[in-house]
Every structure is written in C-alpha cells, then in structure tokens.
Design a protein around this motif. Structure first.
Motif, short mmCIF file in Angstrom:
data_model
loop_
_atom_site.label_atom_id
_atom_site.label_comp_id
_atom_site.label_asym_id
_atom_site.label_seq_id
_atom_site.Cartn_x
_atom_site.Cartn_y
_atom_site.Cartn_z
N ARG A 103 41.17 40.58 40.09
CA ARG A 103 40.82 40.64 38.66
C ARG A 103 39.76 41.70 38.41
NH1 ARG A 103 39.01 35.56 38.12
NH2 ARG A 103 41.12 34.86 37.60
N GLU A 112 44.11 37.59 30.50
CA GLU A 112 44.76 36.97 31.65
C GLU A 112 45.08 35.55 31.25
OE1 GLU A 112 42.61 37.30 35.39
OE2 GLU A 112 43.22 35.27 35.89
N ARG A 140 47.72 38.99 34.49
CA ARG A 140 46.77 39.88 33.80
C ARG A 140 47.59 40.97 33.11
NH1 ARG A 140 41.89 40.64 31.54
NH2 ARG A 140 41.11 39.22 33.15
N LEU A 166 49.06 37.75 39.64
CA LEU A 166 47.95 37.68 40.60
C LEU A 166 48.30 36.87 41.85
CD1 LEU A 166 44.93 37.40 38.15
CD2 LEU A 166 46.01 39.43 39.11
#
Lengths: 307, 307
Positions: free
Chosen positions: A42, A145, A166, A273
């Motif tokens: 992130r 996100e 994201r 992710l």
C-alpha cells in the motif's frame, strides 16, 4: 502452502506470511506477517503515485444496489454480485417465526427481504457518484482501497471472494484518460518487476456472463480497453494481480459528468493486494525476512520492523 | 454539518473533514481529511496498546453465516444481520430469466439464493475460530480492524450501517479477562479525554431483539459484562464510541478453546472509528487544522502533513 487448516493459531506468531482460510471458500484472514506485506505494498503504491496528488478517499465494502444496476454491473456480471438481505419485521414478527421454526423446518432467514445494499465489486464504483452532474474544470485523480466481493464459483489459490483492491482513477477527456492509462501500464509493469515478479502485460476482457458475453468480451479486446498484469501466484497458476482500464464514457455518462464542458471519460489502475502477496510468496518464499534486499526495500519491510 | 448532499466533489479537496453519504442510509465515504483523522486514531490506539504486543490480523468484512448461527448472533440480533445472496444458475438460466423479465415484472434478483456468507457484525467474530480446539499455554491478545455491518433501522447522525471497528481481544482465564477489561476501561476513558471529548462510562447492554431481549439485557447489566464509553457526536446526540466487554465463556465454549487446561473466557475493547471522528468534529469543529494542539498531537496530525 499459504493456506493452513485449523487449528491455525500457531500461524499467528509465525515468521511465515499466512492467509488463513475461515472455512468459507475465498474468505481468509491474514496473519501479522501477511499484513505487514500488504502495508508495504500500500505504502509503496502511494509513494509511486505521489506525483499525481490523488485525493485519497475512505470507502466502505458495501454500495447501493441501485448503483450496480445503473452502471450495468448486474447485466454484465450477475453471477458475481452479492446482495444483502435482512429481516425487516418487528420483534413480534420474529417471535412468530421462531415459533414456526420450532414446529417445522423453517429457516431463520426465510422472511429476509432484499435490501438496498450490495457488496462492492470494485473500489472505483464509490467514486463516480461523487461527481454526479458536475462539470469539472479539469482532470480529477482519486485513490481508494476497499474490500471488494465477487461471488466466485471456483476456489483455486488466489481466487478470493473478499479481497482488497487499491485503485487510482482519473476522470478527464478521452485522450488524457488513454495516455494516463498507458503510463500506468508501464508503471505497473516496472513496479511488479521491481518486486522480483515475472510479469506479462496482456490485453484482456472482463468475465461477462450470459448471452451477451462473447460480444462484450470481443468488443473490449478489440478496442483495447483492458490490460492485465499477470504473474505466477503459486500452484502453477498465472493470474492477473493488477489491471489498467479505459472506460470511455461508461461511468461518466450515467452520472452526467463533464470535464471542461465535454462528456467525461474515465480510466483506472487497479491492484489486487492479496494476490500480489501470494505472488511474492510464490517468487521468494513465505518468510519475508529471507526475501531479496531490493524487494524488502521496495516494501519498507526493514522500517516496519519485520525480522 | 458532517454529511453533505451531492454534488459532493467540492468536499474532496476541502480542509473540512467530511463523511459523504452515498445515497444509502448509513453507507458513507470519507474525504481525505476525514481519513487522515481515522489514520491518526488507528495509530494512536496501536501505540496505546503496544505494551500488550497484540498479534495484528487482517480480517475481511464478510464472515461465515454458520459462524453467526453458532455464536448465537442470529438469536440475539436477527434484525441487524445482513446475509449475502447470489445468483448460482448457469448462463442459460440467466438468459431465461432475462427473457422472463422482458415479458413480466420479474426482478433480476428473484432467483438469488442465500449463500454461506454474511456481513461481519463485529471484528472479533473472525478471531475466536482461529483458536478452535486449542489449549493455549497462556493468555492470547489479538487486534484487528474491520468494516462491520449492522442493518440499523434508524439513520440519525452516527448510526452507520457500515463502519470501522478496531478491537483488542484477550483469551484467558476469567479473572485475567475481567482485570484486563477493567484496565482497558480506564485506558479508554483517559484516551478519549486526551482527545478533548467529554466522556462518560456506563454499564450497558447489547440491543437484543425479540422475546428474550428484556431478560438478556437485564442479565448482561446485572453481571456487569458490558460498559460503554459515551460522548457527544453532534446533533445533540450522545453515543457509544467505544465499549469494553467481558464475554465469559460465550466464545470460548462453542469453539472448545482452553487456556492452561481450563475453559477459556474472553474479553474485548472496541472502538468505533467513524463515530470518534464525528465526536471530534462535534467537540472541536470540522477543520482539524484548527483543533487544539494537544489533540492534534495525540493524532499525529502534524506528522501526517494535514495543514
């Protein structure tokens, strides 16, 4: 290798990154090491995109059902949609249902009604309605996100129902959106490569369902609207861990968005992710402490104190 | 004051913290300033709890429906539960439904079936199953933050359906759990007070539904199982922004958890992040740059670069 069976508490203090299945296919809990990698991804993405000065929003994992109907998501992907049902009766209604249950096989949920809420299938669905009816003076860039949900029918490694996406979104003129999308494609490739992942970029289509699927997929490929970044995620599987998309007027039109007086187009760059973590584990093993230093550096794992 | 009507894009670059309603009651998007406060709260809580060395998990906003049935959540709060339904037919089935829709008033969702997935009502529900059948050598402390969902029937300020709940959970012997819970109660009060919030701590009960509600609530209060930390959140409302709870064997028993050979009890301390932001706005105004320096300091707002 990355999914363990209960009892799983031993994984909690392990040095290995673990995505622990909850007993429901595609719904998993990450242990602390897994989460430290997610945090690293992130933060690395936000640094990568910092020059764009995107507005960062916080978006929930549920969305208006009407919104999914309005943007055509139901028509395209009815099999992936999860809608939320609830019991809307009174306490007395519930008590009557309970008595009926004692006498019959009635299920507790049999009187549930569909609500106006659905699970969010893609992070960016929360963004376009914020601009409804707006004529922007210039391009807008946003990022968020979210935990997204897709009711996937298969459950191989990486095929999660609930996962974090994201996204970076640009609302602008057509040429601007295409250029931005193409720039992101190169950035995505370079970033995944910097993580030591063997990356291919391929024209792609979304998994449309039903009779219109073939035509929709062909059109999407022909117009080069979607590209996927595919990497090995383990178990011999190569999956898309990121994508970049040009939506044309697909979202601008239903919300009446304009940019400098012209109908707005949009584009997005998206990152899955959990899948990127699985790919990192497939490439480098499940102990981040043993990963190559240049990968740990991209993810700031040394700063985060992961041994 | 904190909820604006569309078009809301003007709020995105504003200096004011904004929780933007999505059109569905209780489902909102936070602008960048709002999110910077959420981040500050999260980090402050993790610093506060650092001595406990809690294992930090990443948990999704959905959970096994069977789990909610097993822990009695359905019996207690059937009105708050959201279950997930999906279309499980083939492409041909969908095409037939589409044809029927063209001729009748059939809804696209009329053939949806209930799935094994429900929305997560409380963060800690994901934690106990990880310890199923385990005899822990000593106490375990865990923390996680999740988007929780409760199908609330009213929609006043602060009554969100989708909201973020940070929890700290201890699984241990009864005395240990009570002592830990009581310690947290003092820490919660002190922390909220350090944020400039006028805080009261009150014995409380959960909002049980149906015929057993009165008895359940009375028992919970009599046994002092639940305390709420209440603060003004705006619109003249005082709401619980945090709670601390002793569950006795409520979660340990169904999962057969033991600690040093004895049946495990559990306790948790929970924080509703959006509500705390609303309380901060009610106390200090909606421009964090103007907040008292000691409050900004607790939230590291200067480090985060919020002007």
């Amino acid at each position: 290798m990355t999914t363990v069976e209960p009892p799983s508490w031993q994984s909690l203090r392990a040095a290995e990154a673990r995505l622990i299945n909850t007993g429901v296919p595609g719904v998993s809990v990450g242990n602390a090491v897994f989460e430290s990698i997610v945090t690293g991804l992130r933060e690395s993405l936000l640094r990568l995109a910092a020059p764009q000065q995107a507005q960062a929003l916080g978006v929930p994992p549920v969305v208006s059902r009407g919104l999914l109907e309005r943007v055509g998501y139901i028509d395209g992907f009815p099999n992936l949609v999860g809608t939320v049902y609830s019991f809307t009766g009174s306490g007395a209604d519930w008590n009557r249902l309970q008595e009926a249950r004692a006498a019959t096989d009635a299920a507790w949920y049999q009187e549930q009604q569909i609500s106006e809420v659905a699970l969010l299938p893609a992070t960016c669905h929360h963004i376009y309605p914020l601009f409804e009816g707006v004529d922007l003076p210039g391009p807008a860039v946003l990022t968020a996100e979210a935990h997204c949900y897709r009711h996937e029918g298969t459950h191989e490694l990486g095929r999660l129902r609930s996962f974090r996406m994201r996204e970076f979104v640009r609302i602008a003129a057509p040429d601007d959106c295409i250029r931005w999308r193409d720039d992101w494609m190169e950035q995505q490739r370079a970033w995944l490569t910097s993580l030591g992942l063997e990356t291919s970029v391929e024209p792609a289509s979304d998994p449309f369902f039903g009779s219109a699927a073939r035509l929709m997929k062909a059109t999407q490929r022909e117009q080069e609207l979607k590209f996927e970044l595919r990497v090995p995620v383990g178990d011999g599987l190569v999956q898309a861990v990121a994508s970049c998309n040009y939506h044309k007027e697909h979202f601008g039109e239903p919300f009446g968005i304009r940019v400098a007086g012209e109908p707005a187009h949009s584009a997005c760059a998206a990152f899955g992710l959990e899948r990127i973590v699985l790919a990192l584990i497939a490439a480098h093993g499940d102990i981040p402490a043993d990963w190559p230093q240049h990968v740990r550096s991209v993810l700031s794992l040394d700063d985060a104190g992961v041994a």
